[in-house]
Design a protein around this motif. Structure first.
Motif, short mmCIF file in Angstrom:
data_model
loop_
_atom_site.label_atom_id
_atom_site.label_comp_id
_atom_site.label_asym_id
_atom_site.label_seq_id
_atom_site.Cartn_x
_atom_site.Cartn_y
_atom_site.Cartn_z
N HIS A 57 2.70 -30.01 -16.07
CA HIS A 57 2.34 -28.89 -15.21
C HIS A 57 1.04 -28.25 -15.70
O HIS A 57 0.88 -28.00 -16.90
CB HIS A 57 3.43 -27.81 -15.22
CG HIS A 57 4.74 -28.26 -14.63
ND1 HIS A 57 5.47 -29.32 -15.13
CD2 HIS A 57 5.46 -27.78 -13.57
CE1 HIS A 57 6.56 -29.48 -14.40
NE2 HIS A 57 6.58 -28.55 -13.46
N GLU A 176 5.35 -30.95 -1.44
CA GLU A 176 6.73 -30.96 -1.90
C GLU A 176 6.87 -31.32 -3.37
O GLU A 176 7.76 -30.81 -4.05
CB GLU A 176 7.55 -31.95 -1.05
CG GLU A 176 7.72 -31.51 0.40
CD GLU A 176 8.50 -32.53 1.22
OE1 GLU A 176 8.80 -33.63 0.66
OE2 GLU A 176 8.82 -32.26 2.38
N GLU A 180 3.03 -25.96 -6.49
CA GLU A 180 3.94 -24.81 -6.48
C GLU A 180 3.12 -23.53 -6.58
O GLU A 180 2.29 -23.38 -7.48
CB GLU A 180 4.91 -24.90 -7.67
CG GLU A 180 5.93 -23.78 -7.72
CD GLU A 180 6.88 -23.92 -8.90
OE1 GLU A 180 7.30 -22.88 -9.45
OE2 GLU A 180 7.18 -25.07 -9.29
N SER A 182 3.34 -19.21 -6.36
CA SER A 182 4.20 -18.04 -6.36
C SER A 182 3.36 -16.79 -6.56
O SER A 182 2.26 -16.84 -7.11
CB SER A 182 5.26 -18.15 -7.46
OG SER A 182 4.64 -18.22 -8.74
#
Length: 248
Positions: A57, A176, A180, A182
């Motif tokens: 990540h 997907e 990511e 947020s």
């Protein structure tokens, strides 16, 4: 009748005791089966988790920029004077959306991916990765999907898919599995995380996203500023009030 009812109740209670006793005995006798079965599935789970590739990540924490315009804000004190002269000064609040939510929505659109991201990445890194060789820092591609030797796609596909993955199909996978986003509601900070088997590609994609979204909105702000200047020049030519001209 009362005696018969009492005897039936006692007999039922005794049968229940016998049933619970038999159940406990059955569990006791089969405890090794239960332990063995549980251990088997735990071992299988551990083996599967060890076989899965590592996913790296890359995380970036972004601070949204205030969208308020100093020029437009200063003009509001002269709006009454301008209205007397028949001039419509733009409002600092009109048309301004929260840049955080707008930026996130833009990052999650097919058009942004197709125009700003897809041309700048190596598509097999998204659609045909088998694993990453950490010793040589090399991405190994699935030979049933992509032939790196002659740079050709050889995957099996069924319509509406194509031999070469389309922008729509690639975007779905990217959104997907590799992206990511947020937002911290208290601070407004935005976290963008990109994922990949290669930590280097993950980092490249994260930097690419930030660079492209900043470039997109920088160009958008430039066009809006230019439109504002043209608008004010047009209003300037349309008024004879010296006070309003001075403000403009």
């Amino acid at each position: 009748h009362m005696n018969e009812s009492y005897n039936d109740h006692q007999q039922s209670f005794a049968e229940d005791e016998i049933d619970f006793g038999e159940l406990f005995q059955a569990i006791k006798n089969g405890r090794w089966i239960i332990i063995s079965t549980t251990s088997f599935f735990i071992i299988i789970g551990v083996i599967i988790s060890l076989m899965l590739p590592n996913i790296y990540h890359s995380k970036a924490l972004l601070v949204p920029v205030n969208t308020s315009s100093g020029m437009l804000s200063s003009l509001q004190s002269y709006s009454g004077l301008a209205s007397l002269a028949g001039v419509n000064l733009p409002s600092s609040a009109s048309g301004i959306q929260d840049n955080t939510s707008t930026g996130i929505k833009k990052l999650n659109t097919l058009s942004f991916f197709e125009n700003n991201i897809l041309p700048k990445i190596f598509l097999p890194d998204l659609m045909a990765v088998k694993y990453w060789d950490s010793e040589t820092n090399t991405v190994i591609y699935d030979q049933d999907i992509y032939n790196i030797t002659n740079n050709s796609w050889i995957r099996d596909f069924a319509p509406p898919q194509q031999q070469i993955p389309s922008a729509q199909e690639s975007f779905k996978i990217f959104e997907e599995e590799n992206l990511e986003i947020s937002t911290d509601k208290k601070t407004g900070f935005v976290t963008i995380i990109t994922k990949h088997q290669s930590p280097y590609i993950s980092k490249q994609w994260n930097e690419l996203l930030i660079r492209e979204i900043n470039t997109f909105y920088r160009q958008k702000d430039k066009e809006e500023a230019q439109n504002s200047i043209e608008y004010l020049n047009a209003q300037l030519a349309a008024t004879s009030f010296s006070e309003v001209k001075e403000v403009m």
